[in-house]
Design a protein around this motif. Structure first.
Motif, short mmCIF file in Angstrom:
data_model
loop_
_atom_site.label_atom_id
_atom_site.label_comp_id
_atom_site.label_asym_id
_atom_site.label_seq_id
_atom_site.Cartn_x
_atom_site.Cartn_y
_atom_site.Cartn_z
N GLU A 199 28.60 63.55 74.37
CA GLU A 199 27.47 63.25 73.50
C GLU A 199 26.45 64.38 73.46
OE1 GLU A 199 27.34 58.39 74.08
OE2 GLU A 199 26.22 59.67 75.45
N THR A 200 26.67 65.45 74.21
CA THR A 200 25.76 66.58 74.17
C THR A 200 25.88 67.29 72.83
OG1 THR A 200 27.40 68.08 75.12
CG2 THR A 200 25.95 66.92 76.66
N TRP A 201 24.85 68.05 72.48
CA TRP A 201 24.87 68.74 71.18
C TRP A 201 25.97 69.78 71.12
CZ3 TRP A 201 22.99 66.73 67.07
CH2 TRP A 201 21.88 65.88 67.13
N LEU A 202 26.33 70.37 72.26
CA LEU A 202 27.44 71.31 72.27
C LEU A 202 28.74 70.60 71.90
CD1 LEU A 202 28.57 74.12 72.89
CD2 LEU A 202 28.78 73.42 75.29
N ALA A 203 28.93 69.40 72.44
CA ALA A 203 30.13 68.63 72.11
C ALA A 203 30.11 68.17 70.65
CB ALA A 203 30.25 67.42 73.04
N ILE A 204 28.94 67.83 70.14
CA ILE A 204 28.84 67.41 68.73
C ILE A 204 29.23 68.55 67.80
CG2 ILE A 204 27.27 66.56 66.96
CD1 ILE A 204 28.01 64.54 69.17
N TRP A 251 37.11 61.15 73.41
CA TRP A 251 36.00 60.32 72.94
C TRP A 251 35.64 60.64 71.49
CZ3 TRP A 251 34.70 55.91 74.89
CH2 TRP A 251 35.03 55.64 76.22
N TRP A 252 35.84 61.88 71.06
CA TRP A 252 35.68 62.15 69.63
C TRP A 252 36.64 61.26 68.83
CZ3 TRP A 252 36.39 68.20 70.00
CH2 TRP A 252 35.25 68.76 70.59
N ARG A 253 37.89 61.28 69.23
CA ARG A 253 38.93 60.52 68.53
C ARG A 253 38.67 59.02 68.63
NH1 ARG A 253 44.54 61.51 71.26
NH2 ARG A 253 43.44 60.34 72.88
N MET A 254 38.23 58.57 69.81
CA MET A 254 37.99 57.14 70.01
C MET A 254 36.84 56.64 69.14
SD MET A 254 39.09 54.53 71.85
CE MET A 254 38.71 53.17 70.75
N GLN A 255 35.78 57.41 69.05
CA GLN A 255 34.62 56.97 68.26
C GLN A 255 34.93 56.97 66.77
OE1 GLN A 255 31.14 59.19 69.46
NE2 GLN A 255 31.25 58.46 71.56
N PHE A 256 35.69 57.95 66.30
CA PHE A 256 36.09 57.92 64.89
C PHE A 256 37.03 56.75 64.61
CE2 PHE A 256 34.80 62.47 64.61
CZ PHE A 256 34.02 62.36 63.46
N THR A 257 37.91 56.45 65.55
CA THR A 257 38.81 55.31 65.38
C THR A 257 38.02 54.01 65.33
OG1 THR A 257 40.56 56.49 66.57
CG2 THR A 257 40.80 54.11 66.36
N PRO A 430 27.43 54.21 68.48
CA PRO A 430 27.18 54.93 69.73
C PRO A 430 26.38 56.20 69.48
CG PRO A 430 29.43 55.30 69.00
CD PRO A 430 28.83 54.28 68.07
N ARG A 431 25.82 56.75 70.55
CA ARG A 431 25.00 57.95 70.43
C ARG A 431 25.78 59.11 69.81
NH1 ARG A 431 22.76 58.52 75.47
NH2 ARG A 431 20.59 58.09 74.92
N GLY A 432 27.05 59.23 70.14
CA GLY A 432 27.84 60.32 69.59
C GLY A 432 27.92 60.29 68.07
N ILE A 433 28.08 59.11 67.50
CA ILE A 433 28.13 58.99 66.04
C ILE A 433 26.76 59.27 65.44
CG2 ILE A 433 28.51 57.37 64.14
CD1 ILE A 433 31.07 58.34 65.43
N HIS A 434 25.71 58.79 66.08
CA HIS A 434 24.36 59.07 65.59
C HIS A 434 24.12 60.58 65.55
CE1 HIS A 434 22.37 55.23 64.98
NE2 HIS A 434 22.94 54.77 66.08
N ARG A 435 24.49 61.26 66.62
CA ARG A 435 24.26 62.70 66.65
C ARG A 435 25.17 63.44 65.68
NH1 ARG A 435 22.65 64.84 72.72
NH2 ARG A 435 20.65 63.73 72.79
N PHE A 436 26.38 62.93 65.49
CA PHE A 436 27.28 63.54 64.51
C PHE A 436 26.65 63.51 63.12
CE2 PHE A 436 30.68 63.11 61.36
CZ PHE A 436 31.43 64.26 61.62
N ALA A 437 25.88 62.45 62.84
CA ALA A 437 25.17 62.33 61.56
C ALA A 437 23.76 62.91 61.64
CB ALA A 437 25.10 60.87 61.13
N PHE A 438 23.52 63.79 62.64
CA PHE A 438 22.25 64.48 62.82
C PHE A 438 21.08 63.50 62.97
CE2 PHE A 438 25.00 67.29 60.26
CZ PHE A 438 25.14 68.32 61.17
N ASN A 439 21.35 62.35 63.62
CA ASN A 439 20.32 61.36 63.96
C ASN A 439 19.57 60.83 62.74
OD1 ASN A 439 20.87 61.40 66.71
ND2 ASN A 439 19.35 62.98 67.15
N ALA A 440 20.21 60.84 61.59
CA ALA A 440 19.53 60.35 60.38
C ALA A 440 19.16 58.88 60.50
CB ALA A 440 20.43 60.58 59.16
#
Length: 655
Positions: A199-204, A251-257, A430-440
């Motif tokens: 969930e870190t920005w580097l991972a995003i 976890w990237w794959r899991m959250q998209f699934t 989850p936080r990862g999806i929120h950050r993937f969408a730039f916390n919109a």
């Protein structure tokens, strides 16, 4: 493992700050405020005067420049004049915008930079236009006027903006009281808790770089139950081994699934849960996200009756706190035996805001039908409960705020509070999806929390939270009153407005033989639509309870496993693992509910439904320590809105 983040001070962006300040201003003006208002009016008048003078100078300069041009003006002169006119128009537009909008939309930086840039453009345009002027004295005079006019316009715009954003405390609070109240902006933008490596920005960034591969994996996990199960088992292994950097791709794959399967069910949580259970070929457990999901009535009822261990988790995900959820809401607190923070906060919530036995509470509940009726539009009849979700949510939001605080909010404030219902999809991400969408989406929730606190301040309701915070034991007292306000308002609005609104909407749909948040094939109606109103009036409470048994607003909750146990196809579920108990599937367990898909308000086992996290409105309520504290209010509001829609009196004057 979670990555700690150092705190960093942040300031509220001007756009959010301006709106926040406007919302929290008192309706009444105190003597202290009168002097401030006079000073603000003086600043506005001075700023407007300077803007006017600046614009007059600019008009004069334009005329002088045009008159000074020789008869045989060259192309350069015409070009310079064109640039000059464009600069004048820009300056005029900017100045007018600031006068009209009073600096409430544009940022503080733009207040200075835009007029200054316009002034520079004008000055350069004058120089270009004056290259062919016949006399040097005319050129010098016009250039001087250009500088003066630009400065006047810039200063005037800045003065107007400050008149409406003076940076003063409109309530006249002392610095000590303001410090005791605190800053809601600092509350919602505090450093995040429990950030996992994925969930870190580097991972995003990697999540975006490998997007095609992530989407391919998600598609495979969506169309194939076997692949979804494999992904889920891999997620369990990751949680058991610490969820480190080696698991980032998974976890990237899991959250998209997770997101793709949810959308494939038409965003129906009930169908999503049922399909996930079916994928595991189980009748009781499956794994998704960070935890195990329990679906049988026996297991869910056992958890609901117990002293639950809880953490900052939602939907079997580690919750995004404090940026999405406040860190210390009662939803995340364990209800351990004896004294507990959970018990103290619930008692404070009832004592100060929702005391069903208090005369004020009872009086406000009795006033609800008249209040709702005065603000409900359209002809009477059950049709008003169909395709009228916004009006329903607004009526519910006003009702919740009225019973809790004694204030019937205006239209704009009701629109703000209604967002607690319309933002429902944001909570499950989850936080990862929120950050993937730039916390919109997350930013919208933060603004909503700020605006809700601002409504409280507008009506001078802060003392309730000051007293509530002071009543807490020292070890659980919040550093600032606004922290407690944010936590209690979140609980009140998240469940009270969001859940109750969906409950009313579901009842309206059922009266037409339709459904709201579940697939149409998952509910069977034997009562004709024309007979639904009579069935409701025969026993309104039973009708609502049966509707929500089948179409639940709050579908599940997150607990924590207390002891290791074995699950087929999953192996050992360890102590400390999240356990999501699925109320909506438990309410359809055929071992408890005969013909569970049939809509039947007269069914004898209706009292066993766990819709409000326990057997609400029965003698067994006391067996469920975490039963919804607002269940009585929710039922009162739902009945008030539904019955107002079914038989509305003539509207009266505004309350």
């Amino acid at each position: 493992k979670a990555v700690a983040r150092p705190p960093r001070p942040r300031a509220m962006p001007p756009r959010r700050k301006d709106k926040f300040q406007r919302l929290q201003e008192d309706a009444e003006v105190t003597p202290e405020e009168t002097e401030e208002d006079d000073n603000d009016m003086g600043s506005f008048c001075m700023g407007f005067a300077f803007c006017t003078v600046g614009l007059m100078f600019i008009v004069y300069i334009a005329a002088a420049a045009y008159a000074a041009l020789p008869a045989n003006a060259t192309g350069a002169s015409l070009t310079g004049l064109t640039i000059l006119v464009a600069g004048l128009v820009l300056t005029l537009c900017v100045a007018t915008t600031f006068v009209v909008l009073s600096g409430s939309v544009l940022s503080e930086c733009a207040v200075v930079t835009i007029p200054a840039a316009a002034g520079v453009v004008c000055t350069l345009a004058f120089v270009a236009a004056l290259l062919d002027f016949s006399t040097g004295r005319s050129a010098g005079a016009i250039a001087l006027f250009a500088v003066v006019s630009s400065c006047c316009a810039c200063y005037g715009c800045l003065a107007v903006q400050r008149a409406y954003n003076p940076g003063k405390n409109k309530k006249g609070w002392t610095p000590e009281r303001q410090a005791a109240w605190g800053s809601i902006f600092e509350q919602v933008t505090a450093p995040p808790d429990n950030v996992f490596p994925d969930e870190t920005w580097l991972a995003i960034l990697g999540m975006w770089l490998f997007l095609p591969i992530n989407l391919l994996g998600a598609v495979m996990g969506t169309v194939s139950d076997a692949i979804f199960v494999a992904f889920s088992v891999r997620a369990k292994d990751s949680m058991d081994t610490g969820r480190g950097w080696q698991d980032v791709y998974h976890w990237w794959r899991m959250q998209f699934t997770y997101m793709m399967r949810f959308l494939a069910t038409r965003a129906s949580r009930f169908e999503f849960f049922a399909q996930s259970l079916q994928a595991f070929e189980s009748s009781e457990y499956y794994w998704m996200n960070e935890g195990v999901w329990a679906t049988s009535y026996a297991r869910v009822d056992q958890i609901a009756r117990s002293a639950q261990d809880r953490r900052r988790a939602f939907g079997a995900f580690t919750a995004a706190t404090p940026e999405l959820f406040p860190s210390n809401i009662v939803l995340f607190m364990p209800n351990t035996p004896g004294d507990s923070e959970w018990g103290v906060i619930r008692e404070v919530l009832h004592r100060f805001f929702l005391d069903p036995k208090g005369p004020t509470y009872q009086q406000r509940v009795k006033m609800l039908p008249a209040k709702v009726g005065q603000h409900w539009e359209g002809p009477p009849g059950k049709g008003r409960l169909m395709d009228n979700s916004d009006a329903i949510a607004k009526a519910v939001a006003r009702s919740v705020f009225f019973v809790a605080f004694g204030v019937w909010v205006d239209e704009d404030e009701a629109d703000t509070l209604t967002k607690w219902w319309s933002y429902a999809a944001f909570w499950i991400l989850p936080r990862g999806i929120h950050r993937f969408a730039f916390n919109a989406a997350q930013t919208q929730v933060q603004v909503l929390r700020e605006e809700t606190v601002a409504i409280v301040r507008k009506y001078g309701l802060e003392d309730k939270f000051f007293k509530a915070n002071e009543s807490l034991p020292a070890n659980w007292r919040r550093p600032t009153a606004v922290q407690l306000a944010d936590e209690l308002l979140f609980a009140l609005c998240f469940a009270g407005i969001g859940g109750t609104s969906n409950g009313v909407i579901a009842v309206g749909k059922f009266m037409h033989g339709e459904v709201n948040g579940v697939p149409a094939e998952s509910v069977r109606f034997e009562t004709k639509a024309d007979d639904m109103v009579a069935l409701y009036r025969a026993d309104p409470e039973a009708y609502i309870k049966e509707t929500l048994r089948l179409d639940m607003p709050v579908t599940s909750a997150t607990s924590v496993v207390k002891e290791d146990f074995e699950v087929p196809n999953l192996g050992t579920v360890r102590k400390g693992t999240y356990e999501q108990y699925v109320l909506t599937l438990a309410n359809r367990d055929p071992a408890v509910f005969k013909d569970p898909t049939l809509f039947n308000p007269k069914r004898p086992e209706l009292g066993k439904a766990l819709t409000w996290n326990g057997r609400a409105f029965t003698k067994d309520e006391k067996l469920y320590p975490r039963i919804c504290p607002g269940r009585n209010l929710a039922m009162s509001i739902m009945r008030a809105v539904i019955e107002t829609a079914l038989d509305t009196p003539e509207p009266n004057a505004e309350p």
